[in-house]
Design an enzyme around this catalytic site. Structure first.
Site: not given
Length: 330
Positions: A167, A247-248, A272, A277, A296-298
């Site tokens: 997606k 993503s990761r 990100d 974390e 990690h603002l995704g």
């Protein structure tokens, strides 16, 4: 399976909202709906490693922001008074929801992330444009009184390589086409037909890393994808190519990435997400001037948080009334 753990009868329920790093959760939803039956605590600091169970022992319910503080089975078994978990998102890989249900802890989900579903795609493009046009460096230089210190690159005519074409990857492909880029894609199960349907041309992994000017990762983390981008892949990249990972973190071999940045065998990376974390303050990637780092603002947008926390309040409201909503089934 045991019955659900009952609500306290001699006091208000104690609810902790975890991982509120930015201190914004309290204004993302109408928490006042719960105050006549519950005492709310917003935890703005990460819980200490190895001390999660101790920190959460006083609470009857917790609200989890997806995939931040891990809540494995051993932590749940050490919390005999925990009665409910309101988690954000439909699934949370860092929560052992099966053990929670086995212990009689009610687990409630949310409908998703509202209009913020594509926020990660937007952030990925922010990284790409910033790196290609040297925006962070030019911003710093301007504040120091300088003028035009670096020459960036345009996106038009360049090649975007997508590792993952689900997606979000397909959304990335559409934006790339609007910029006039060529789009190639690879993932372990991707076919030529599915790549075409997603707006990309299929390429094998080696070709993608060798030919793309920009590589962006959009895979789910699992046993088969952990470390899927390694030193050999990074070694194939052009010297002026960039890698973007929203993503990761564990999809990429971190030591190999650090070496590629240190030796400047690639132009740079936009990151990100990280193996650990929050990212430790002394992590070596913080010293890399060719790494554009975000915390990690995704999915961390107002739209997403309002959708997440709004559903959490609704779920906890129902739970406090004895009728929990959006209960996760096994």
């Amino acid at each position: 399976m045991p019955d659900d753990r009952p609500l306290p009868r001699d006091r208000k329920a104690r609810i902790a909202v975890l991982d509120d790093y930015m201190g914004v959760a309290h204004r993302m939803a109408d928490w006042s709906r719960l105050e006549d039956r519950a005492e709310l605590t917003f935890l703005t600091d990460p819980l200490p490693a190895g001390g999660v169970a101790e920190a959460l022992a006083p609470y009857d319910a917790i609200c989890l922001l997806r995939e931040r503080t891990p809540i494995p089975g051993d932590v749940l078994r050490a919390l005999p008074d925990l009665k409910a978990i309101a988690m954000t998102g439909r699934r949370n890989r860092t929560l052992d929801d099966e053990t929670a249900r086995d212990l009689g802890i009610t687990v409630m989900t949310t409908e998703g992330s509202g209009n913020g579903i594509y926020a990660t795609v937007e952030l990925a493009w922010g990284h790409i444009i910033a790196l290609m046009r040297c925006i962070p460096e030019e911003n710093v230089a301007m504040h120091k009184g300088a003028w035009q210190t670096r020459l960036g690159s345009a996106l038009y005519g360049r090649t975007l390589g997508l590792v993952g074409l689900g997606k979000l990857g397909s959304r990335m492909a559409g934006v790339a086409q609007a910029f006039g880029m060529n789009v190639i894609a690879w993932s372990p199960n991707l076919t030529t037909e599915r790549a075409s349907e997603g707006g990309a041309e299929y390429a094998d992994k080696a070709t993608l890393f060798a030919e793309a000017d920009v590589i962006s990762l959009h895979l789910v983390l699992g046993p088969s994808t952990r470390g899927i981008v390694g030193a050999e892949d990074l070694g194939r990249m052009k010297s002026d190519a960039i890698l973007v990972n929203t993503s990761r973190g564990p999809l990429v071999d971190q030591n190999a990435l650090l070496e590629a940045l240190r030796t400047r065998s690639i132009r740079g990376a936009g990151i990100d997400v990280y193996d650990r974390e929050p990212l430790p303050a002394d992590h070596p990637i913080r010293d890399m001037d060719n790494a554009l780092l975000t915390p990690h603002l995704g999915y961390a947008t107002q739209e997403t948080f309002r959708a997440f926390y709004g559903d959490c309040v609704d779920n906890l409201d129902g739970w406090l009334d004895g009728a929990p909503k959006r209960v996760l089934e096994g």
